[in-house]
Design an enzyme around this catalytic site. Sequence first.
Site, PDB file in Angstrom:
ATOM      1  N   ASN A   9       0.780  -1.186  -0.100  1.00  0.00           N
ATOM      2  CA  ASN A   9       0.047   0.112   0.010  1.00  0.00           C
ATOM      3  C   ASN A   9       0.977   1.141  -0.038  1.00  0.00           C
ATOM      4  OD1 ASN A   9      -1.602   1.976   0.478  1.00  0.00           O
ATOM      5  ND2 ASN A   9      -2.036   1.629   2.497  1.00  0.00           N
ATOM      6  N   TRP A  10       1.001   1.749  -0.888  1.00  0.00           N
ATOM      7  CA  TRP A  10       1.706   3.186  -1.128  1.00  0.00           C
ATOM      8  C   TRP A  10       1.330   4.355  -0.567  1.00  0.00           C
ATOM      9  CZ3 TRP A  10       3.738   3.042  -6.918  1.00  0.00           C
ATOM     10  CH2 TRP A  10       4.431   1.865  -7.216  1.00  0.00           C
ATOM     11  N   LYS A  11      -0.062   4.424  -0.224  1.00  0.00           N
ATOM     12  CA  LYS A  11      -0.644   5.404   0.326  1.00  0.00           C
ATOM     13  C   LYS A  11      -0.509   6.637  -0.452  1.00  0.00           C
ATOM     14  CE  LYS A  11       0.633   3.573   4.681  1.00  0.00           C
ATOM     15  NZ  LYS A  11       0.515   3.659   6.307  1.00  0.00           N
ATOM     16  N   HIS A  97      -9.339   0.862   5.665  1.00  0.00           N
ATOM     17  CA  HIS A  97      -7.976   1.190   6.164  1.00  0.00           C
ATOM     18  C   HIS A  97      -8.089   2.069   7.141  1.00  0.00           C
ATOM     19  CE1 HIS A  97      -4.057   2.179   6.350  1.00  0.00           C
ATOM     20  NE2 HIS A  97      -3.577   1.290   5.685  1.00  0.00           N
ATOM     21  N   GLU A  99      -6.307   4.421   8.201  1.00  0.00           N
ATOM     22  CA  GLU A  99      -6.139   5.660   7.973  1.00  0.00           C
ATOM     23  C   GLU A  99      -7.437   6.464   7.470  1.00  0.00           C
ATOM     24  OE1 GLU A  99      -2.566   5.359   5.727  1.00  0.00           O
ATOM     25  OE2 GLU A  99      -1.480   4.848   7.408  1.00  0.00           O
ATOM     26  N   GLU A 173      -4.872  -5.343  10.732  1.00  0.00           N
ATOM     27  CA  GLU A 173      -3.991  -4.065  10.789  1.00  0.00           C
ATOM     28  C   GLU A 173      -4.205  -3.546  12.167  1.00  0.00           C
ATOM     29  OE1 GLU A 173      -2.273  -2.977   6.856  1.00  0.00           O
ATOM     30  OE2 GLU A 173      -4.004  -1.701   6.913  1.00  0.00           O
ATOM     31  N   GLY A 179       2.472   2.352  10.629  1.00  0.00           N
ATOM     32  CA  GLY A 179       3.312   3.455  10.293  1.00  0.00           C
ATOM     33  C   GLY A 179       3.943   3.885  11.638  1.00  0.00           C
ATOM     34  N   SER A 221       3.730  -2.077  10.097  1.00  0.00           N
ATOM     35  CA  SER A 221       5.226  -1.950  10.185  1.00  0.00           C
ATOM     36  C   SER A 221       5.940  -3.431   9.883  1.00  0.00           C
ATOM     37  CB  SER A 221       5.594  -1.775  11.471  1.00  0.00           C
ATOM     38  OG  SER A 221       5.229  -0.410  11.926  1.00  0.00           O
ATOM     39  N   GLY A 242       2.976  -1.238   4.046  1.00  0.00           N
ATOM     40  CA  GLY A 242       3.072   0.230   3.961  1.00  0.00           C
ATOM     41  C   GLY A 242       4.266   0.797   3.665  1.00  0.00           C
ATOM     42  N   GLY A 243       4.878   1.371   4.320  1.00  0.00           N
ATOM     43  CA  GLY A 243       6.203   1.997   4.187  1.00  0.00           C
ATOM     44  C   GLY A 243       7.260   1.123   3.537  1.00  0.00           C
TER      45      GLY A 243
HETATM   46  C1  PEP Z   1      -0.628  -0.191   5.743  1.00  0.00           C
HETATM   47  O1  PEP Z   1      -0.742   1.249   5.406  1.00  0.00           O
HETATM   48  O2  PEP Z   1      -1.633  -0.876   5.491  1.00  0.00           O
HETATM   49  C2  PEP Z   1       0.531  -0.473   6.632  1.00  0.00           C
HETATM   50  C3  PEP Z   1       0.609  -1.749   7.176  1.00  0.00           C
HETATM   51  O3  PEP Z   1       1.505   0.587   6.845  1.00  0.00           O
HETATM   52  P1  PEP Z   1       2.871   0.262   7.420  1.00  0.00           P
HETATM   53  O4  PEP Z   1       3.608  -1.007   6.911  1.00  0.00           O
HETATM   54  O5  PEP Z   1       3.725   1.604   6.962  1.00  0.00           O
HETATM   55  O6  PEP Z   1       2.860   0.026   8.979  1.00  0.00           O
END
Ligand code: PEP
Length: 259
Positions: A9-11, A97, A99, A173, A179, A221, A242-243
């Site tokens: 997930n590039w956000k 999600h 966020e 999640e 994040g 993470s 994500g990141g």
């Molecule tokens: C996400 O945005 O779904 C996520 C898991 O982010 P991160 O890996 O950065 O925690």
Amino acid sequence: MGRTVVAGNWKMNHGPRDAEAFARALRLPHNPELEVILFPPALSLSALEQALAERDFSVSLRLGVQNIHWEESGAFTGEQSAPMVAQTGATHVLVGHSERRQIFGETDDDTRRKLAVAAAVGLIPVLCVGETLEEREGGRLEEVLRRQVEGALDSASTREALSENGGFLLAYEPVWAIGTGETATPDDASHAHGLLRKMLQDRLGSDSVDPRRVPILYGGSVKPGNAAELLEGADVDGVLVGGASLEPDSFQRIAEAAG
Ligand code: PEP
């Protein structure tokens, strides 16, 4: 469950030119059991799709969008609808999600409606659920997950559409791990995934998608250094990253950890 899913997930990162560069640099392992799904910003979807088409990967590689509106069309400036997404190369969509829930105030009811409209047009939703730290520390993990899962899958017609149109995925999640650099332990993840599998069994029953065939991904993470042990957990069928999905190299190393 055979295949392992590694989703990125590039956000709100990587415009079209960055997406092309990512596609050119990406290396993926030869693993017929691996399914990779990338969720770029919608603006970068077409550039990413075209750049990936010039590459020859031996894994199943799919694209998705990070959000849709719950209506099929209308006066909703700035939004994108499920039927519009279905006209692109995207096959998947993130729904619920954290966020979206935390920053944009999306409710369980919004999530339910988005899941319904995705299913109706044949997009495969990745339903994201997870508890906040306060909910976890208050002993409310199971209650929160049940509310999110049962609320989203409340409608029989949505369950029917999901079963006709390729099913769906679930992503656990924990909000406190998104994040933040904090990761659930493999035992925490397996415990939550076990609860979710049971909830799917209770909710889906026999009239719909086979609950044993719904992949449950862990997200929060995930990095090259912790992906392998998280993926070993019972009922952990993949990861949503994500990141660490933004750099081709770290995404590749997570994909390699999948087997
Ligand atoms: C996400 O945005 O779904 C996520 C898991 O982010 P991160 O890996 O950065 O925690």
